[in-house]
Design a protein around this motif. Structure first.
Motif, mmCIF file in Angstrom:
data_model
loop_
_atom_site.group_PDB
_atom_site.id
_atom_site.type_symbol
_atom_site.label_atom_id
_atom_site.label_comp_id
_atom_site.label_asym_id
_atom_site.label_seq_id
_atom_site.Cartn_x
_atom_site.Cartn_y
_atom_site.Cartn_z
ATOM 1 N N SER A 75 33.302 28.335 36.480
ATOM 2 C CA SER A 75 33.275 29.142 35.266
ATOM 3 C C SER A 75 32.465 30.406 35.523
ATOM 4 O O SER A 75 31.759 30.514 36.532
ATOM 5 N N ILE A 76 32.577 31.361 34.612
ATOM 6 C CA ILE A 76 31.789 32.591 34.747
ATOM 7 C C ILE A 76 30.298 32.260 34.739
ATOM 8 O O ILE A 76 29.516 32.838 35.501
ATOM 9 N N MET A 94 44.733 33.011 38.201
ATOM 10 C CA MET A 94 43.737 33.284 37.164
ATOM 11 C C MET A 94 42.375 32.722 37.563
ATOM 12 O O MET A 94 41.331 33.306 37.252
ATOM 13 N N GLN A 95 42.387 31.590 38.267
ATOM 14 C CA GLN A 95 41.134 31.016 38.766
ATOM 15 C C GLN A 95 40.449 31.999 39.726
ATOM 16 O O GLN A 95 39.237 32.237 39.633
ATOM 17 N N ASN A 144 39.261 35.106 37.746
ATOM 18 C CA ASN A 144 38.071 34.815 36.937
ATOM 19 C C ASN A 144 36.803 34.914 37.781
ATOM 20 O O ASN A 144 35.755 35.352 37.297
ATOM 21 N N GLU A 157 36.042 38.547 38.131
ATOM 22 C CA GLU A 157 35.459 39.056 36.891
ATOM 23 C C GLU A 157 33.992 38.645 36.771
ATOM 24 O O GLU A 157 33.135 39.451 36.379
ATOM 25 N N GLU A 174 46.118 41.320 34.208
ATOM 26 C CA GLU A 174 44.782 40.771 34.452
ATOM 27 C C GLU A 174 44.253 41.203 35.814
ATOM 28 O O GLU A 174 43.061 41.493 35.962
ATOM 29 N N VAL A 221 40.665 43.200 36.433
ATOM 30 C CA VAL A 221 39.593 42.702 37.297
ATOM 31 C C VAL A 221 39.287 43.716 38.394
ATOM 32 O O VAL A 221 38.115 43.955 38.721
#
Length: 658
Positions: free
Chosen positions: A254-255, A316-317, A320, A323, A367, A371
């Motif tokens: 996670s972020i 997306m993983q 993320n 990001e 996305e 990023v």
């Protein structure tokens, strides 16, 4: 059609035209017209009866074939073994049966309009049930082929459109700001070593079963089971991609997980990200899309949907993580890695646009660009804050021995490493400079004349035009560094050591520029100017150190010195010289000039000053002064001067004799 049938049809047409004419007359039908009408109705009833008989025969044939085909399909349900394990021929026989079943259903479904007899309705429901059973079986067979024939993601399972050497990354870990261990800081992301843009397609599935997969997919889609087919393909292929990420130690983070990481852990994860991102985009995704195209053939929209559904979540993983990195604190040690991420993202952008060019992939494409933009903003901001960090680096104590300060070491090696990203960094800084003024106000404690002088040097420099923004900022950074060093030099009480400190540090800066790609950024004028600067520090050191010592060896009664050598007798001058020299020796053997060439140059010049003056004075007075006052010969002095600047303090015994 026979002659009789033609004659019959012509009679019907003539009769129909005759009746229409009679009816339009508005009169009652004549006896003849009524006879014609009766014959016409009789003939039409015969035609309808014949057609009904033909349709009944056709339905009977359809129902008979339905029973045969259904039996073939349902027989397979008794056998739990996988059909395609018995070979493609066996599988194709099963597909032939399923395709015939579907065709028979379509014929039966459209045979009698809205109204169907009970037996027909029953046959139709039974056929649909068998088709549903067949689709479930094909779904299992499709999944089985995908799973059992999956190949690991390795280049040996590949169809090369062009062969490229993978680009390795070598790096010494970047130390924290101000640390001295960045001497050999290298990040192997040189622009000249970029991979070519040729394509590599890797076999992700055994090529021998591709035709079988395509045949199954075609049958399922033709039967209206495209959604089930896509779901199975997506599930199996996504598991394969997840397994690839797992094998390359790419965690689902996670972020918040990323923001909590220490630098060592984050650095390791960024290196994994860069390696995996390149392989996934340039090889894996291309191969995955190629696989979907092979399986779904001309059904382009379905192939694209399957491809995007397969890779979207893993992509997306990865995005993320990018990001999360862009949201972290702007620390100088992170800049090289962030630049590497941004540069890779920029490099891969055309391939991302091509892979996700259609509507199903628009969200991934959008996305990805976002990023990439955030990574660029993060890199630019981190670089700009680096200069402020240099300006605010304050010392409360002088650095031992007047050696190269860790800040100088760090900054120059940092700038050297940044040249690997010259094109990328210059473009990012150009965007910033177009938006606002370059100058960042220096700390009030920093001497402004140095910065003003450097700005003037830049304005008249011969640096290359292609890196204008980068050159401006690098000039500004070194000017802030020099101003900071000027402040740090004031911490030394000994004026000579102050000059040695500045000599060491400016020489180090100049050497780093001359012996690296920085020389192309700073240009010849900067190099000449700073060569002159450290030479001036050398001259100032010589004056501050040796003029007071050698003043004892001057016979001129008008000379003055800090040691009060005026009107001294030769014996006292020898004694004064000995004491002054020994003080210099004791202090300056502990000072450090780490660069061997510079150290020898300063020693040689000191020797020229001392030996010549001492020999002249010694030659003039050796016969008039007792040997006990002449403590050193020129050879002694020359040998002792070689001990200076080695960083190991020494003292001379008072009983020293030649």
């Amino acid at each position: 059609m026979g002659e009789f049938e033609v004659d019959g049809e012509e009679k019907l047409i003539v009769s129909a035209k005759y009746l229409v004419k009679e009816l339009r007359s508005g009169k009652s039908l004549t006896k003849n017209a009524k006879k014609v009408l009766g014959n016409l109705l009789l003939e039409l009833s015969r035609v309808v009866i014949a057609e009904d008989r033909d349709e009944e025969n056709e339905i009977g044939e359809i129902e008979q074939r339905l029973n045969v085909v259904s039996e073939k399909i349902m027989t397979r349900e008794v056998d739990e073994s996988m059909i395609w394990d018995l070979g493609s021929d066996e599988g194709n026989l099963y597909l032939d049966a399923v395709n015939e079943l579907r065709s028979l259903i379509e014929r039966l479904d459209g045979s009698s309009g809205l109204g169907k007899a009970g037996s027909e309705e029953l046959s139709l429901r039974k056929a649909h049930d068998v088709l549903q059973t067949a689709m479930a079986r094909l779904e299992d067979e499709f999944k089985h082929l995908l799973v059992e024939n999956r190949l690991p993601f390795e280049l040996e399972h590949s169809s090369f459109r062009s062969v490229e050497a993978d680009h390795g990354v070598e790096e010494e870990a970047m130390a924290s700001f101000g640390a001295a261990s960045t001497e050999d800081l290298i990040l192997g992301s040189n622009n000249d070593s970029r991979r070519n843009s040729g394509e590599i397609v890797v076999d992700l599935i055994n090529p021998d079963v591709i035709s079988d997969l395509k045949n199954i997919a075609t049958t399922m889609i033709a039967s209206g089971y495209d959604r089930e087919c896509i779901q199975v393909c997506t599930m199996v292929r996504k598991d394969a991609l997840d397994e690839f990420l797992y094998n390359h130690e790419v965690e689902k983070l996670s972020i918040e997980d990323v923001l909590r990481m220490d630098w060592a852990t984050l650095n390791t994860n960024i290196k994994k990200w860069v390696r995996v991102m390149r392989n996934i985009v340039q090889i894996y995704l291309l191969s995955e899309k190629s696989l979907d195209n092979q399986i779904f053939g001309d059904l382009n929209e379905i192939g694209l949907t399957c491809f995007v559904d397969t890779v979207k979540a893993p992509m997306m993983q990865l995005l993320n993580f990018g990001e999360a990195v862009s949201l972290g604190p702007r620390q100088p040690e992170k800049l090289l890695r962030i630049l590497e991420m941004y540069e890779l993202a920029s490099e891969l952008l055309p391939e991302i646009d091509a892979l996700f060019s259609d509507h199903p992939g628009s969200s991934v494409r959008t996305e990805y660009r976002e990023v990439m933009r955030r990574l660029g903003d993060c890199a630019r901001t981190t670089f700009l804050e680096f200069k402020s960090a240099i300006a605010s680096d304050v010392s409360s104590h002088p650095f031992p021995g007047g050696a190269v300060h860790p800040l100088t070491n760090y900054v120059m090696n940092y700038l050297m490493a940044l040249t690997d990203f010259s094109h990328t960094l210059d473009s990012l800084l150009m965007e910033h400079d177009d938006a606002e003024d370059l100058t960042i106000p220096p700390s009030p404690d920093i001497i402004n004349p140095v910065m003003v002088e450097e700005e003037s040097t830049y304005e008249n420099s011969s640096s290359p035009d292609k890196f204008l923004a980068m050159t401006r900022h690098f000039y500004s950074i070194t000017s802030v560094l020099e101003a900071n060093l000027q402040e740090k030099s004031k911490l030394y009480k000994d004026v000579s050591l102050r000059h040695i400190f500045l000599l060491n540090n400016i020489h180090y800066m100049t050497r780093k520029v001359l012996k690296s790609e920085l020389r192309h950024i700073f240009g010849d004028k900067w190099n000449r100017k700073h060569t002159w600067k450290f030479q001036q520090q050398s001259i100032e050191y010589e004056r501050a150190t040796w003029l007071p010592v050698l003043s004892f060896l001057k016979d001129d009664s008008g000379s003055s010195s800090g040691h009060g050598s005026k009107n001294l007798r030769p014996r006292e001058r020898f004694q004064g010289f000995n004491t002054a020299f020994e003080e210099v020796y004791k202090a300056q053997t502990g000072w450090l000039i780490s660069d061997e060439g510079l150290r020898e140059d300063v020693r040689t010049k000191a020797s020229m000053w001392v030996i010549q003056a001492y020999w002249t004075f010694y030659s003039r007075h050796k016969n008039n002064v007792s040997e006990r006052y002449i403590k050193y010969t020129t050879d002694d002095l020359e040998r002792l001067l070689l001990d200076l600047f080695a960083g190991s303090p020494k003292s001379l015994n008072n009983s020293y004799r030649r």
